[in-house]
Design an enzyme around this catalytic site. Structure first.
Site, PDB file in Angstrom:
ATOM      1  N   ASP A  26       0.825  -1.212   0.002  1.00  0.00           N
ATOM      2  CA  ASP A  26      -0.047   0.212   0.024  1.00  0.00           C
ATOM      3  C   ASP A  26       0.900   1.343  -0.142  1.00  0.00           C
ATOM      4  OD1 ASP A  26      -2.382  -1.658   0.116  1.00  0.00           O
ATOM      5  OD2 ASP A  26      -2.468  -1.513   2.209  1.00  0.00           O
ATOM      6  N   SER A  85     -17.622 -24.591 -26.303  1.00  0.00           N
ATOM      7  CA  SER A  85     -18.034 -25.587 -25.290  1.00  0.00           C
ATOM      8  C   SER A  85     -17.414 -26.702 -25.300  1.00  0.00           C
ATOM      9  CB  SER A  85     -19.631 -25.403 -25.325  1.00  0.00           C
ATOM     10  OG  SER A  85     -19.976 -26.046 -26.445  1.00  0.00           O
ATOM     11  N   LEU A  86     -17.614 -27.695 -24.048  1.00  0.00           N
ATOM     12  CA  LEU A  86     -17.278 -28.999 -24.234  1.00  0.00           C
ATOM     13  C   LEU A  86     -18.178 -29.966 -23.924  1.00  0.00           C
ATOM     14  CD1 LEU A  86     -14.283 -28.516 -21.461  1.00  0.00           C
ATOM     15  CD2 LEU A  86     -13.875 -28.594 -23.937  1.00  0.00           C
ATOM     16  N   LYS A 114      -7.903 -32.993 -21.303  1.00  0.00           N
ATOM     17  CA  LYS A 114      -7.513 -32.403 -22.764  1.00  0.00           C
ATOM     18  C   LYS A 114      -6.351 -33.094 -23.327  1.00  0.00           C
ATOM     19  CE  LYS A 114      -8.748 -27.697 -21.731  1.00  0.00           C
ATOM     20  NZ  LYS A 114      -7.850 -26.184 -21.469  1.00  0.00           N
ATOM     21  N   LYS A 173     -18.081 -34.291 -15.319  1.00  0.00           N
ATOM     22  CA  LYS A 173     -18.791 -33.617 -14.391  1.00  0.00           C
ATOM     23  C   LYS A 173     -19.178 -34.465 -12.986  1.00  0.00           C
ATOM     24  CE  LYS A 173     -20.325 -29.832 -15.351  1.00  0.00           C
ATOM     25  NZ  LYS A 173     -21.466 -29.583 -16.190  1.00  0.00           N
ATOM     26  N   CYS A 217     -46.833 -34.171  21.393  1.00  0.00           N
ATOM     27  CA  CYS A 217     -47.702 -34.210  22.705  1.00  0.00           C
ATOM     28  C   CYS A 217     -48.701 -33.573  22.872  1.00  0.00           C
ATOM     29  CB  CYS A 217     -46.471 -34.033  23.797  1.00  0.00           C
ATOM     30  SG  CYS A 217     -46.176 -32.311  23.967  1.00  0.00           S
ATOM     31  N   CYS A 240     -42.322 -26.199  21.604  1.00  0.00           N
ATOM     32  CA  CYS A 240     -43.286 -26.856  22.396  1.00  0.00           C
ATOM     33  C   CYS A 240     -43.077 -26.535  23.924  1.00  0.00           C
ATOM     34  CB  CYS A 240     -43.223 -28.457  22.122  1.00  0.00           C
ATOM     35  SG  CYS A 240     -43.955 -29.573  23.096  1.00  0.00           S
ATOM     36  N   CYS A 252     -42.751 -34.311  26.807  1.00  0.00           N
ATOM     37  CA  CYS A 252     -42.805 -34.465  25.245  1.00  0.00           C
ATOM     38  C   CYS A 252     -41.858 -35.693  24.959  1.00  0.00           C
ATOM     39  CB  CYS A 252     -42.750 -33.285  24.611  1.00  0.00           C
ATOM     40  SG  CYS A 252     -42.636 -33.301  22.931  1.00  0.00           S
TER      41      CYS A 252
END
Length: 676
Positions: free
Chosen positions: A39, A84-85, A297, A321, A418, A433, A439
């Site tokens: 910086d 694209s592939l 590739k 993928k 309950c 609850c 419960c």
């Protein structure tokens, strides 16, 4: 007045120093100067350029946010299309891919039995093209439809990981490189935290965040986003003898200062590809960025030329993928589960969908506020996401598919287990609850929590056995665990005599414990492991804790007014005191220690926040946590800007990566023991 040669030279030196620093930081991952020094050099250069406008240079590090906002994006025609592939989803797809290559090469007269591939992670970001003339960045574009993209030069220039000037003197006359702009996970989470704190809407995922950041009309906004880039290939090239292999191309790009993924590798044949896929898949959760597969590739560029293209995809490359992490499905219904503290959690029942490698049919909706925020209704089509081992979640509702028969999800007035009244405090996002341990759902969860590994650690007593013990009325309160009889246990389904004997032995062994474990096992609201350890270290035994006033409790690190209130509420309940006395009479005990003495607290640790990750060899995580708490520090489960130290053991994962990104102090186990 002409600028002096001395100032011109100073500007040259500063630009080179900053360019070298960027190269070491972003390309070599080996910074040699601290951020503060960078910086200082930057502002020194900026001051000189402002004082001497004739020294202005578009490739100067100070010009990364020099462009004015644009009113719209102009289009750029790609002179070499961005292809694209094709995709592979199974092992057989990859084997077939190599088989097709070998057969086509043999038909072309190339005798070959196996193919060498360049393999690399497939980042889930935004594909871009960068153009350099005589080593200087002159243009950047999105992939678009592969033929035409958008001019994003003004935004790409804000990325410090993109060199404005290539390194070296022997660069091509014209060089077009292709790559992926992405947002690191640590930066993504931090950015979302800031956005939500300011009342904004969080980005859904890093890919959307990266794409949205690059499409800002004002480059100053893009500059605020934590974007990075990896370059992976060539487009148009003039004035360079291109090497023979893809990996040699990457090496040359790296030498020129372009950022290349260090995970790139050369593998032999389809089997080598599959081995690489498994290695990266195993490490995927700890990578600092999101990937959605692997790209293979053909490494030999001459063979690539021979193989050619089909439609808009090369025959020599394929994307293997990973299982999808986002899918569409339908909300069939919503139910409410009751937890240990009585919290009602809404759960969506989904049309089963395969996502992230598993079939998902249930997903938590967290609470009613979250349902309202996302406007989720029964019958909606929703996007479900699962990344790695992360619990599946509903990301969003596809409003365009909402039908007329959807129904709102409503909070029940009475507990579905309950039939007790459900209370919803205005100060909490969850409803509860009011049945307490009467419960069955709450009691089952409490029993399982009491026996869990970080509480009393009763091996063999998991959630299913806890359910069975309660359902068969063998255990009606926690202390009855210690009066279980062999003949009762062996009557349970799938419980043989040997298993029952092992369980009873483990229950008996759990009587010897620690105060921290016992406090945690009691299940006091808001008291997790770290707070339990802090209370144990501070009070030394259960009696001083039981009798402590709220003001005394607040003297403990990590205990504020709310937590102190929860603790007092727990110990003011006669039923809880009765349970503690019963457990003590049945033999539960722990070493009694002196109350924590403030004079013994470690000044280097007191008030500091620690995170533990990886495997420690000289002590357990619980031991490390207790040492930190006893010294006046606290332990949390996740890394943030508030984390002072990360203690990293063997096989440290994503927490280490995030700590490095945030600049958190990282300690080895040996360094930690020295500090503590």
């Amino acid at each position: 007045m002409a600028t002096s040669a001395k100032i011109k030279n100073k500007v040259r030196v500063l630009r080179k120093a900053l360019a070298d620093a960027n190269y070491r930081y972003h390309v070599l991952d080996d910074p040699d100067i601290p951020d503060a020094e960078y910086d200082r050099l930057f502002h020194e250069l900026l001051a000189l350029e402002q004082a001497h406008p004739d020294l202005s240079d578009a490739s100067s590090p100070t010009q990364r946010v020099g462009a004015q906002p644009v009113s719209r994006f102009t289009q750029i025609q790609h002179r070499v299309p961005l292809l694209s592939l094709g995709n592979a989803f199974t092992e057989q797809d990859v084997l077939d891919f190599e088989k097709r290559i070998i057969e086509r090469l043999q038909k072309a007269g190339v005798s070959i039995d196996s193919v060498e591939f360049a393999a690399e992670p497939k980042l889930d970001g935004l594909a871009v093209s960068l153009m350099y003339r005589d080593g200087e960045l002159i243009q950047a574009a999105t992939r678009g439809d592969g033929q035409v993209g958008e001019d994003i030069t003004h935004n790409i220039r804000t990325l410090r990981s993109v060199p404005l000037q290539l390194r070296g003197t022997k660069t091509p006359d014209l060089l077009e490189v292709r790559g992926e702009v992405y947002m690191p996970l640590a930066g993504f989470h931090e950015m979302n935290r800031r956005v939500t704190e300011q009342g904004g809407n969080a980005f859904k995922n890093p890919r959307n965040a990266a794409a949205g950041s690059l499409r800002q009309l004002d480059p100053r906004e893009t500059a605020k986003r934590p974007l990075m880039i990896y370059l992976y290939g060539l487009g148009e090239v003039v004035g360079w003898n291109v090497p023979q292999t893809h990996t040699e191309v990457l090496a040359a790009m790296h030498k020129w200062g372009l950022r290349i993924n260090p995970e790139n590798a050369v593998v032999k044949g389809a089997r080598g590809c599959l081995d690489y896929y498994e290695r990266i898949a195993e490490r995927r959760p700890s990578l600092p960025y999101e990937i959605d597969g692997i790209v293979y590739k053909v490494n030999d560029l001459a063979l690539q030329q021979t193989l050619g293209f089909i439609s808009r995809a090369p025959r020599w490359a394929i994307a293997h993928k990973f299982p999808a992490q986002e899918e569409l499905t339908t909300v069939l219904d919503a139910e409410f589960q009751v937890g240990r503290t009585g919290a009602l959690t809404p759960v969506a029942r989904l049309q089963p969908v395969f996502v992230g490698g598993v079939t998902v049919s249930n997903v938590t909706l967290h609470n009613m506020d979250e349902i309202a925020r996302k406007d989720i209704r029964i019958g909606d089509t929703v996007v479900v996401r699962r990344a790695g081992d992360v619990i599946p979640e509903v990301v969003s509702v596809v409003k365009s598919k909402r039908g007329a028969n959807v129904r709102k999800i409503r909070l029940p007035a009475r507990c579905p287990i309950c039939d007790s009244v459900v209370a919803h405090s205005e100060t909490e996002s969850v409803a509860r609850c009011t049945g307490g341990l009467t419960c069955p759902a709450q009691f089952k969860q409490s029993l399982w929590h009491f026996a869990s590994r970080r509480a009393l650690d009763i091996e063999g007593l998991g959630d299913k056995l806890a359910d069975a013990l309660v359902d068969q009325k063998l255990v009606n309160s926690v202390d009855e665990l210690y009066t279980l009889r062999l003949e009762s246990l062996i009557e349970l389904e799938r419980m043989g005599k040997k298993s029952a004997e092992n369980l009873l032995r483990n229950i008996a062994d759990s009587k010897e414990t620690t105060l921290a474990r016992f406090i945690y096992a009691l299940g006091i609201r808001e008291v997790g492991e770290s707070t339990a350890a802090a209370l144990a270290a501070h009070f030394g035994d259960i009696e001083p804790l039981i009798n402590a006033e709220a003001e005394q409790l607040e003297e403990v690190a990590d205990v504020g007014p709310i937590v102190a209130g929860r603790i007092r509420e727990f110990f003011d309940n006669p039923a809880n005191i009765k349970l503690i006395r019963s457990l003590q009479s049945l033999g539960l005990h722990w070493p009694v220690s002196k109350a924590a003495d403030p004079e013994n607290e470690n000044a280097e640790v007191k008030g500091k926040t620690f995170v533990l990750t990886g495997s420690l060899s000289q002590l357990t995580r619980d031991d490390a946590r207790a040492l930190i708490v006893a010294a006046g520090g606290k332990v949390t489960g996740s890394v943030s800007k508030k984390t002072d130290y990360l203690v990293a053991g063997e096989k440290a994962g994503s927490k280490l990566t995030k700590a490095e990104a945030l600049g958190t102090k990282i300690l080895s186990e040996t360094e930690f023991l020295g500090l503590i």
